[in-house]
Write an enzyme that holds these catalytic residues in place. Structure first.
Site, PDB file in Angstrom:
ATOM      1  CG  ASP A   8      -0.180  -0.084   2.526  1.00 44.94           C
ATOM      2  OD1 ASP A   8       1.075  -0.127   2.494  1.00 44.94           O
ATOM      3  OD2 ASP A   8      -0.825  -0.086   3.586  1.00 44.94           O
ATOM      4  N   GLY A   9       2.173   1.121  -0.096  1.00 45.76           N
ATOM      5  CA  GLY A   9       3.036   2.305  -0.188  1.00 45.76           C
ATOM      6  C   GLY A   9       3.704   2.688   1.114  1.00 45.76           C
ATOM      7  CD  GLU A  10       0.901   1.744   5.882  1.00 42.47           C
ATOM      8  OE1 GLU A  10       1.339   0.716   6.447  1.00 42.47           O
ATOM      9  OE2 GLU A  10      -0.206   2.249   6.156  1.00 42.47           O
ATOM     10  CE  LYS A  32      13.213  35.208  -3.400  1.00 43.67           C
ATOM     11  NZ  LYS A  32      13.991  34.012  -3.526  1.00 43.67           N
ATOM     12  NE  ARG A  75       9.200  32.100  -4.019  1.00 39.56           N
ATOM     13  CZ  ARG A  75       9.931  31.485  -4.953  1.00 39.56           C
ATOM     14  NH1 ARG A  75       9.348  30.972  -6.014  1.00 39.56           N
ATOM     15  NH2 ARG A  75      11.239  31.412  -4.822  1.00 39.56           N
ATOM     16  CG  ASP A 128      19.104  31.313  -3.431  1.00 38.11           C
ATOM     17  OD1 ASP A 128      18.954  31.435  -2.202  1.00 38.11           O
ATOM     18  OD2 ASP A 128      18.180  31.506  -4.249  1.00 38.11           O
ATOM     19  N   GLY A 163      13.330  29.882 -10.558  1.00 37.89           N
ATOM     20  CA  GLY A 163      12.836  31.234 -10.846  1.00 37.89           C
ATOM     21  C   GLY A 163      13.714  32.322 -10.252  1.00 37.89           C
TER      22      GLY A 163
HETATM   23  C1  R5P Z   1      14.101  31.650  -0.784  1.00 34.35           C
HETATM   24  O1  R5P Z   1      13.989  32.501   0.075  1.00 34.35           O
HETATM   25  C2  R5P Z   1      15.320  30.813  -0.962  1.00 34.35           C
HETATM   26  O2  R5P Z   1      16.446  31.413  -0.386  1.00 34.35           O
HETATM   27  C3  R5P Z   1      15.585  30.540  -2.434  1.00 34.35           C
HETATM   28  O3  R5P Z   1      15.895  31.756  -3.077  1.00 34.35           O
HETATM   29  C4  R5P Z   1      14.390  29.938  -3.095  1.00 34.35           C
HETATM   30  O4  R5P Z   1      13.904  28.895  -2.341  1.00 34.35           O
HETATM   31  C5  R5P Z   1      14.719  29.467  -4.500  1.00 34.35           C
HETATM   32  O5  R5P Z   1      13.563  28.911  -5.027  1.00 34.35           O
HETATM   33  P1  R5P Z   1      13.261  28.936  -6.573  1.00 34.35           P
HETATM   34  O6  R5P Z   1      14.390  28.255  -7.280  1.00 34.35           O
HETATM   35  O7  R5P Z   1      11.969  28.166  -6.681  1.00 34.35           O
HETATM   36  O8  R5P Z   1      13.058  30.345  -7.003  1.00 34.35           O
END
Ligand code: R5P
Length: 253
Positions: A34-36, A188, A190, A216, A223
């Site tokens: 069942d996936g467990e 940024k 989102r 990052d 994105g």
């Molecule tokens: C967000 O605050 C993180 O530091 C990364 O910038 C983010 O998680 C990157 O996600 P994505 O590649 O979907 O833009």
């Protein structure tokens, strides 16, 4: 000390064992019809200190449950101390309820880990240091900056580090310090319904003499890095390098 490599240890447990000159064993695992998840740990000596290595990359819930099962089994088998090494810590970005009705997912995971019997937690760059503060045992974060710096220096001659968010500035400044260069950041926003990111600031006036190093904690949809790379290109950067601690690469990235 024994190292146990979980189903999502990705060989890191065995690498650690080689580096430490200690033993590493794999955990038997499977899946019920069942996936467990099914887990069976190897025999451990009573009182032996055990380090269990399990990443929690997709499928996150399965990997977290496997980890909790391993820790629980170790505790019942009489292991001495249990340290969880989680190279990628899932749910770190949802570290608080951002709006009414949401959950601090990271908080729930930390509570489960604390209650499972893990006494120490080691992870790599968990998005924000506060993420693991709710874990009740000892905590350590592996900082990849000093690993990245020499690799990046082979790629660029006149870098400028670009943080993808104001919250990432501190980490980016540490990298810039190692590279001996300046640091900029993107602000940024989102859109929570689409996941799309857009910038609310501009980078320095002319970066034509520089190579951009976008730094990052993770690349998930891609994105954020794409947006930052476009901004760096607009300012004339002649080369763009991206570095991230966790390469998630979600569908479509
Ligand atoms: C967000 O605050 C993180 O530091 C990364 O910038 C983010 O998680 C990157 O996600 P994505 O590649 O979907 O833009």
């Amino acid at each position: 000390m024994l190292i146990l490599e979980g189903p999502a240890g990705n060989g890191i447990g065995f690498g650690m064992a080689r580096a430490l000159g200690t033993e590493c064993k794999s955990v038997a695992h499977g899946r019920f019809p069942d996936g467990e998840s099914y887990i069976k740990i190897p025999r451990v000596q009573k009182g032996e200190d055990v380090v269990v290595v399990q990443s929690t990359y997709s499928p996150q819930e399965k990997r977290i449950v496997e980890l909790l099962f391993m820790i629980d089994a170790l505790r019942r088998e009489g292991a001495g101390s249990i340290t969880a090494v989680i190279p990628y810590l899932a749910y770190a970005r949802q570290n608080k309820a951002f709006s009414d009705g949401e959950v601090s997912s990271a908080g729930v995971i930390m509570k489960l880990l604390s209650e499972s019997g893990a006494e120490a937690l080691v992870t790599v760059e968990p998005h924000d240091a506060s993420v693991i503060s709710k874990f009740r045992g000892r905590r350590a974060v592996v900082d990849p900056v000093s690993v990245f710096a020499p690799v990046i220096l082979k790629e660029v001659k006149s870098p400028v580090v670009i943080a993808t968010d104001r919250g990432d500035l501190e980490r980016a400044k540490r990298l810039a310090g190692k590279l001996g260069c300046a640091c900029e950041h993107v602000e940024k926003r989102r859109d929570l319904s689409t996941g799309n990111v857009s910038a609310t600031n501009r980078l320095g006036s002319d970066l034509g003499a520089n190579e951009a190093v976008i730094f990052d904690d993770m690349i998930s949809s891609g994105g954020t890095v794409e947006l930052t790379a476009r901004m760096a290109a607009e300012k004339g950067c002649r080369k763009i390098v991206a570095a991230a601690s966790h390469l998630i690469m979600a569908d479509g990235a």
